[in-house]
Write a protein that holds these residues in place. Structure first.
Motif, PDB file in Angstrom:
ATOM      1  N   SER A 193       7.479  10.622  11.758  1.00 52.74           N
ATOM      2  CA  SER A 193       8.242  11.567  12.598  1.00 52.74           C
ATOM      3  C   SER A 193       8.531  10.961  13.962  1.00 52.74           C
ATOM      4  CB  SER A 193       7.473  12.882  12.746  1.00 52.74           C
ATOM      5  OG  SER A 193       6.295  12.710  13.512  1.00 52.74           O
ATOM      6  N   LEU A 194       7.600  10.171  14.509  1.00 51.26           N
ATOM      7  CA  LEU A 194       7.837   9.511  15.788  1.00 51.26           C
ATOM      8  C   LEU A 194       8.989   8.511  15.677  1.00 51.26           C
ATOM      9  CD1 LEU A 194       4.141   8.854  16.873  1.00 51.26           C
ATOM     10  CD2 LEU A 194       5.724  10.444  17.957  1.00 51.26           C
ATOM     11  N   ILE A 195       9.027   7.777  14.583  1.00 52.75           N
ATOM     12  CA  ILE A 195      10.108   6.816  14.378  1.00 52.75           C
ATOM     13  C   ILE A 195      11.444   7.535  14.205  1.00 52.75           C
ATOM     14  CG2 ILE A 195      11.005   5.046  12.827  1.00 52.75           C
ATOM     15  CD1 ILE A 195       8.665   4.095  14.528  1.00 52.75           C
ATOM     16  N   GLN A 196      11.450   8.576  13.367  1.00 50.24           N
ATOM     17  CA  GLN A 196      12.690   9.300  13.111  1.00 50.24           C
ATOM     18  C   GLN A 196      13.248   9.930  14.391  1.00 50.24           C
ATOM     19  OE1 GLN A 196      14.574   9.870  10.160  1.00 50.24           O
ATOM     20  NE2 GLN A 196      13.358   8.161   9.358  1.00 50.24           N
ATOM     21  N   SER A 197      12.389  10.532  15.188  1.00 50.77           N
ATOM     22  CA  SER A 197      12.860  11.163  16.426  1.00 50.77           C
ATOM     23  C   SER A 197      13.363  10.122  17.410  1.00 50.77           C
ATOM     24  CB  SER A 197      11.740  12.005  17.053  1.00 50.77           C
ATOM     25  OG  SER A 197      10.641  11.184  17.408  1.00 50.77           O
ATOM     26  N   GLY A 198      12.728   8.946  17.443  1.00 52.53           N
ATOM     27  CA  GLY A 198      13.184   7.878  18.327  1.00 52.53           C
ATOM     28  C   GLY A 198      14.545   7.351  17.926  1.00 52.53           C
ATOM     29  N   MET A 199      14.783   7.282  16.622  1.00 56.95           N
ATOM     30  CA  MET A 199      16.104   6.839  16.146  1.00 56.95           C
ATOM     31  C   MET A 199      17.174   7.867  16.506  1.00 56.95           C
ATOM     32  SD  MET A 199      14.877   5.293  12.458  1.00 56.95           S
ATOM     33  CE  MET A 199      16.536   4.944  11.852  1.00 56.95           C
ATOM     34  N   LEU A 200      16.855   9.159  16.300  1.00 62.46           N
ATOM     35  CA  LEU A 200      17.821  10.221  16.614  1.00 62.46           C
ATOM     36  C   LEU A 200      18.142  10.249  18.105  1.00 62.46           C
ATOM     37  CD1 LEU A 200      16.481  13.102  14.344  1.00 62.46           C
ATOM     38  CD2 LEU A 200      18.692  11.919  14.124  1.00 62.46           C
ATOM     39  N   ALA A 201      17.143   9.951  18.945  1.00 63.70           N
ATOM     40  CA  ALA A 201      17.347   9.985  20.393  1.00 63.70           C
ATOM     41  C   ALA A 201      18.011   8.715  20.912  1.00 63.70           C
ATOM     42  CB  ALA A 201      16.013  10.191  21.092  1.00 63.70           C
TER      43      ALA A 201
ATOM     44  N   GLY B 153       0.806  -1.200   0.000  1.00 65.42           N
ATOM     45  CA  GLY B 153       0.000   0.000   0.000  1.00 65.42           C
ATOM     46  C   GLY B 153       0.844   1.256   0.000  1.00 65.42           C
ATOM     47  N   HIS B 154       0.241   2.394   0.303  1.00 62.64           N
ATOM     48  CA  HIS B 154       0.920   3.686   0.369  1.00 62.64           C
ATOM     49  C   HIS B 154       1.721   3.766   1.670  1.00 62.64           C
ATOM     50  CE1 HIS B 154      -1.438   5.324  -3.022  1.00 62.64           C
ATOM     51  NE2 HIS B 154      -2.417   4.571  -2.532  1.00 62.64           N
ATOM     52  N   TYR B 155       2.951   4.314   1.600  1.00 59.35           N
ATOM     53  CA  TYR B 155       3.759   4.373   2.811  1.00 59.35           C
ATOM     54  C   TYR B 155       4.827   5.459   2.684  1.00 59.35           C
ATOM     55  CZ  TYR B 155       7.497   1.919   0.287  1.00 59.35           C
ATOM     56  OH  TYR B 155       8.489   1.588  -0.605  1.00 59.35           O
ATOM     57  N   GLU B 156       5.354   5.866   3.826  1.00 60.41           N
ATOM     58  CA  GLU B 156       6.456   6.814   3.878  1.00 60.41           C
ATOM     59  C   GLU B 156       7.795   6.077   3.856  1.00 60.41           C
ATOM     60  OE1 GLU B 156       6.499  10.149   3.809  1.00 60.41           O
ATOM     61  OE2 GLU B 156       4.317  10.236   3.582  1.00 60.41           O
ATOM     62  N   ARG B 157       8.025   5.243   4.856  1.00 61.56           N
ATOM     63  CA  ARG B 157       9.281   4.496   4.916  1.00 61.56           C
ATOM     64  C   ARG B 157       9.021   3.119   5.544  1.00 61.56           C
ATOM     65  NH1 ARG B 157      11.106   9.670   6.615  1.00 61.56           N
ATOM     66  NH2 ARG B 157      12.726  10.590   5.275  1.00 61.56           N
ATOM     67  N   ALA B 158      10.019   2.238   5.371  1.00 60.78           N
ATOM     68  CA  ALA B 158       9.984   0.916   6.001  1.00 60.78           C
ATOM     69  C   ALA B 158      11.250   0.709   6.804  1.00 60.78           C
ATOM     70  CB  ALA B 158       9.845  -0.168   4.939  1.00 60.78           C
ATOM     71  N   TYR B 159      11.110   0.012   7.945  1.00 62.48           N
ATOM     72  CA  TYR B 159      12.235  -0.189   8.856  1.00 62.48           C
ATOM     73  C   TYR B 159      12.180  -1.620   9.411  1.00 62.48           C
ATOM     74  CZ  TYR B 159      11.657   4.950   9.174  1.00 62.48           C
ATOM     75  OH  TYR B 159      11.492   6.287   8.907  1.00 62.48           O
TER      76      TYR B 159
END
Length: 1014
Positions: free
Chosen positions: A831-839, A595-601
């Motif tokens: 954004s929640l995932i990205q901020s968690g990775m940065l932290a 489906g539609h998505y921003e990123r996968a991890y």
């Protein structure tokens, strides 16, 4: 096919038939007359529980008469030999001649049944709560004894009473002398209840001599020579009602080697909650095990017997509902003159101002006076003085003649239904709710139950009752109940007392044969309840799934629009592709399977991984959105007070770790929208794909909910399991009784991620463990899976803000603590995932979406690749329409893949059926062994010898009756199966042309080779 007649001509015939039956004095023997599907008129006769039907069809010069055997004719050998099935009796006969023929046949049957039953006449003792001034108590005892006598047996009430403070010399006491009388025609009860004693003596007696304790019973019971003793009905198994007599109601006074059959009929616990302390449960269980047949009055009691006594129990009617209304009229008509004045009749056990308000309102609306069951008018319209006393006959007469009944009494409700009087019944929680809700739900009358007065209640009271529909349901339940009683007495009952392994999930089951209230496939999300305007509620069915059941005679079908399996959705929400485009069409990426998505991890949460089933990502995301104030609370699956699991609210103040881990148990979300209606909170929810879709549909039709439910976490799902799945796991782990605190994914860091365990606690809170790999493939084989899951095409929860699943990939499987695949779809989730990775809070690596898809390839192949064939099978064999699905996933499959789909469905359906029959892991596994092995063999054959299967399929299609030679035993089995299905007509080779792949179409004979439209 028989053609339909003119409704007018059939109605005319029906009127004439009823007149003819009256003229020949047959009306009292006729249960019902009706027009069947504009084809014929039907007259159904009954004699002591046995029924036969007669079909009358208009012909050119009269009527055609057929006899149709019904229930209860097992002992009528000569009748069955003469009429083994529907049989033509007359052609072109006059109606009087047809009526006379019916009379002759029915008379012959009645004589034969009486003769047979006289030879089989049993002596039956009936043991119930002590008779006193309680109307329901008196009438249920009368009804059960009258019914047993109607079956041709001798019935005697066992007169068990509590000891009088001052024993009277006049009271008949049990005597050890051999010639002492065993029965008396007159019961001795308190003098103020003399009118009740007169009723008992006339309609219930003879009764045994009085027994004041269990010792007296044990010393004297053998002298009666009872062939059977029936315990019931009423709350005989409720400790606080039975008190010192509970042991007697478990028949502890009978010797272990007693030949007397032990039967419970409509025994009641009085409540859905288990009120026995552990010591009493353990003490009672061995005696329940000795019962030859067990039946209970409430549907919830079936579950209680299963869970706490390890016994199957049959749900039956209260005995008062076994007796036709005409019999009660016969009882009171000789003593009470008919009441002709219209009136509201009230019978209130627990008066309150609220009930007074309802009576006043109804009196004003209907312009009718209010009377009590003693016939006296309530001048003040005030029932607070308490329920008036009157003889049983007067009580029956008042309800029978009422224009409307208001009651909080179970039997007040029962007789309102029997006499087809409009009624409202107040919920009587202090006296036990289960008996009210069980009967009302079964009869489609749940909307007649109220808990408090309001204008809406007054309007509900005015709604007409569809008595014809109620009577049809009652007739069916009466037939089931009579069959239980007859088979229990004669020793023919097969399953009514069989030991089973219980479950911890104690919600009331409903009959699995009852059609789905909305006519759709269902996984039990419960969102439809919020759209049904009070006409639906969720309940367990006997297959172990949550389903909506109707609590009103007319279900608001608008509720279908939020069903994720709706066969005919509106174009704006036609399928996941359309909805996903609306929600996330602006996302930066798209992949057909994801489906539609921003990123996968892929990775895990550093803080929550160890306490979670996989990588701890759901717990992490929920903790972040609560901390950031993006939502006020969560709605998630969590442990409940019974030791099971359910959806419930989770607040910021609670420990987030307590809601970690996956639960493979059916749950439903019907309470979600009650929370939304009663608060202003913003709520985040986790769920599997179909649950997420239902919420999105709800938001589509109620856009304001987009703000109230701003964040959804989707959990990748391999199929919804029945609650029997957990019962099976608990039994496999060694738990033989009630279980609690099931943990489905107990990880071991020293093993592979796929090598996890199941743990569960028994009644003593001892933990049991089970290594899941020892059970084989529980997911790919489809054991205990919901049928609806066969029509789900969304593996990666494409409609959630973020999708989470297990990283089932070789590179990650070696890590026993688990890793999660993460697909972000909304900007907030990413954004929640990205901020968690940065932290440094998350150990995640961005990964190609193809890796996420590969991790779930097995589920994608099954859910999408075989869907076209499964929809084809559904169209041939199922009465429920398959849901609308996105056309792009429908594709042709090989013959081998078709066979695997057939065998998976076979394993799925058999697993549920065999668990209901066994309830214990070892015999269940034995029964499933052959089906599971065949599925495994054919799966291997499909993968390793695909061309062989194709050649065999070509031969079978060209000549279904040929049996081509093959070295593979599993292939030979499937070829024989195909030949049998063609022979019986269950499979049509012609119909297969619409589903066969190109490589097989040429195998069809020329006349069947018609091309399907492009």
């Amino acid at each position: 096919m028989r053609s339909a007649m003119s409704p007018k001509s059939l109605d005319t015939l029906l009127d004439a038939l009823r007149t003819s039956l009256r003229e020949q004095d047959l009306e009292r023997s006729v249960v019902k007359t009706w027009v069947f599907q504009d084809i014929c008129c039907v007259a159904e006769f009954s004699h002591k529980g046995a029924r036969i039907g007669f079909d009358l069809t208009p012909s050119k010069s009269g009527v055609t008469l057929d006899v149709v055997p019904r229930d209860g004719l097992e002992t009528a050998a000569r009748f069955n030999a003469q009429f083994p099935s529907k049989t033509r009796l007359l052609t072109n006969a006059s109606l009087p001649a047809a009526t006379q023929k019916m009379s002759d046949i029915f008379e012959d049957l009645s004589k034969e049944l009486d003769a047979v039953r006289k030879k089989q006449r049993l002596k039956v003792g009936v043991l119930t709560l002590p008779l006193s001034n309680n109307y329901g108590n008196n009438l249920q005892a009368f009804a059960l004894i009258d019914t047993v006598r109607g079956l041709g047996h001798e019935a005697i009430l066992i007169n068990r009473r509590t000891a009088f403070k001052e024993p009277s010399a006049s009271k008949a006491q049990p005597s050890k002398k051999a010639k002492a009388p065993l029965t008396t025609k007159n019961i001795d009860i308190e003098s103020e209840f003399s009118d009740r004693a007169a009723f008992i003596n006339e309609h219930i007696g003879p009764v045994s001599v009085q027994f004041e304790d269990s010792k007296q019973l044990a010393e004297s019971i053998d002298r009666y020579g009872f062939d059977a003793i029936i315990v019931g009905s009423d709350q005989v198994w409720r400790p606080k009602f039975a008190k010192p007599m509970l042991g007697d109601f478990l028949l502890t006074f009978l010797k272990d080697d007693s030949p007397t059959r032990r039967i419970s009929y409509a025994a009641s616990f009085g409540t859905e909650k288990w009120e026995y302390p552990t010591w009493l449960t353990n003490q009672s269980k061995p005696f329940i095990a000795k019962f030859d047949a067990v039946s209970v009055r409430e549907d919830s009691a079936v579950a209680l017997c299963r869970e706490h006594f390890d016994r199957h129990a049959q749900h039956v009617l209260d005995p008062t509902l076994l007796v036709p209304r005409e019999r009660y009229i016969e009882v009171f008509r000789a003593k009470v003159p008919p009441q002709l004045d219209p009136r509201i009749v009230t019978y209130i056990l627990d008066p309150s101002p609220d009930k007074t308000a309802l009576l006043n309102a109804l009196s004003g609306t209907l312009d009718l006076p209010v009377h009590g069951v003693d016939g006296q008018r309530y001048e003040s319209l005030d029932p607070l003085a308490g329920a008036p006393e009157a003889p049983n006959e007067h009580w029956l007469s008042e309800i029978h003649s009422a224009s409307f009944v208001v009651t909080d009494s179970f039997h007040g409700m029962v007789f309102s239904i029997l006499f087809q009087r409009p009624f409202i019944v107040y919920a009587n929680r202090s006296r036990g709710m289960a008996r009210f809700t069980s009967l009302l739900t079964a009869l489609g009358l749940r909307d007649r139950l109220v808990e408090s007065f309001s204008p809406e209640v007054s309007q509900r009271a005015m709604a007409p009752i569809d008595w014809e529909a109620v009577q049809e349901r009652l007739d069916h339940m009466r037939s089931v109940s009579m069959t239980f009683l007859q088979e229990g007495l004669t020793g023919e009952s097969k399953d009514a007392g069989k030991p089973i392994a219980p479950s911890t999930l104690s919600a009331a089951p409903v009959l699995s044969s009852v059609p789905h209230a909305l006519g759709v496939h269902c996984t039990g999300c419960g969102v439809c309840v919020s759209e049904a305007r009070g006409t639906l509620e969720m309940a367990w069915n006997t297959d172990g799934f949550r389903v909506p059941v109707a609590v009103s005679k007319k279900v608001d079908m608008q509720a279908r629009r939020v069903c994720p399996f709706n066969p005919s959705p509106e174009p704006e929400v036609a399928n996941e592709d359309v909805i996903g485009r609306t929600l996330f069409g602006d996302a930066r990426n798209y992949e057909a399977d994801a489906g539609h998505y921003e990123r996968a991890y892929i990775g895990y949460s550093n803080a929550f991984r160890s306490s979670s089933s996989s990588g701890g990502m759901a717990t992490y995301l929920f903790e972040r959105i609560l901390t950031l104030g993006l939502v006020d609370c969560l709605f998630v699956v969590r442990g409940d007070a019974a030791g099971g699991y359910s959806y419930a609210r989770f607040d910021k103040s609670e420990d987030i770790r307590t809601m970690s881990k996956t639960r493979y148990v059916p749950v439903s979300m019907e309470q979600l929208f009650e929370i939304i209606d009663n608060t202003t909170d913003r709520i985040a929810i986790s769920g599997v794909a179909c649950f997420i879709k239902a919420i999105r549909l709800k938001q589509h039709y109620n856009p304001e909910l987009k703000q109230r439910i701003p964040f959804l976490i989707g959990i990748v799902c391999g199929g919804l399991k029945s609650k029997h799945y957990t019962d099976f796991l608990a039994s496999s782990a060694g738990v033989s009784g009630h279980w609690s605190s099931a943990e489905y994914r107990v990880k071991n860091p020293k093993r592979n991620a796929s090598d996890y365990s199941f743990s569960v606690s028994d009644e003593q809170q001892k933990q049991h463990h089970l290594r899941m790999r020892n059970l084989g493939d529980m997911w790919g084989a489809g054991l205990f899976k919901s049928k609806a899951c066969d029509y789900c095409t969304d593996v990666l929860t494409e409609l959630a803000d973020v999708s989470l699943g297990d990283a089932w990939l070789p590179a990650y499987n070696r890590d026993g603590l688990g890793n999660s695949v993460v697909v972000t779809r909304s900007l907030l989730a990413d954004s929640l995932i990205q901020s968690g990775m940065l932290a440094g809070e998350l150990t995640l690596a961005e990964t190609p979406i193809s890796e996420v898809v590969r991790s779930q390839q097995g589920g994608l192949d099954h859910k999408q690749k075989g869907l076209k064939f499964r929809k084809f099978l559904a169209a041939q064999n199922e009465g429920v329409s398959a849901p609308n699905v996105r056309p792009r996933v429908l594709c042709d499959v090989t013959a081998g893949y078709m066979l695997v789909q057939i065998l998976r469905e076979r394993v799925r359906s058999k697993s549920i059926r065999h668990w209901n029959e066994t309830g214990i892991a070892q015999p269940f596994s034995r029964r499933m062994m052959a089906s599971r092995r065949l599925l495994d063999d054919v799966t291997v054959l499909r993968k390793q010898h695909a061309q062989t299967i194709t050649e065999l399929a070509r031969t079978a299609l060209a000549n279904p009756y040929a049996l081509p030679q093959t070295e593979f035993a599993s292939a030979r089995l499937m070829l024989r199966w195909f030949r049998l299905k063609v022979h019986t007509g269950e499979i049509s080779v012609d119909n297969l042309r619409d589903i066969l792949p190109e490589e097989l179409l040429t195998s069809l004979p020329p006349k069947r080779r018609r091309r399907r439209a492009k």
